[in-house]
Write an enzyme that holds these catalytic residues in place. Structure first.
Site: not given
Length: 114
Positions: A13, A8-10
């Site tokens: 990603r 879930t970490c931008d």
């Protein structure tokens, strides 16, 4: 290469997308879903340093009590803190060729040849 991060970490990603586009193969470890062993956390702290491994600007850090924050004062305590709160780890952690890289900065990208 081992890629340690959060799904879930931008930033994680972006890093995974860049690694995939460059055709770099890696084993992905999600710190929340898969967890890390005490030995892995000790290796990260030994290679990158306690201050670099703990993200003191994270929401998780801000949610800790002063007593819990004080536990990060030495390496052994920092390991216990990261075992209890794995999202405190600065991300992503990329372990490649006996080197540990924290974050997804231009310096890390150039060291990885991207």
């Amino acid at each position: 290469m081992i890629f340690i991060g959060l799904k879930t970490c931008d930033t994680c990603r972006k890093a995974r997308k860049a690694l995939d586009a460059a055709g770099v193969s890696y084993d992905a470890v999600d710190i929340r879903a898969d967890g890390l062993t005490e030995a892995q956390i000790e290796t990260i702290i030994a290679g990158a340093g306690r201050a670099a491994a703990i993200n003191t600007r994270s929401t998780t850090w801000r949610g800790l009590t002063e007593t819990e924050r004080a536990q990060a004062g030495d390496d052994a305590s920092a390991v216990r803190l990261l075992m209890a709160h794995p999202t405190l780890m600065r991300r992503p952690v990329i372990m490649a060729e006996d080197a540990i890289h924290l974050g997804w900065t231009p310096a890390v990208q150039s060291k990885l040849g991207l």
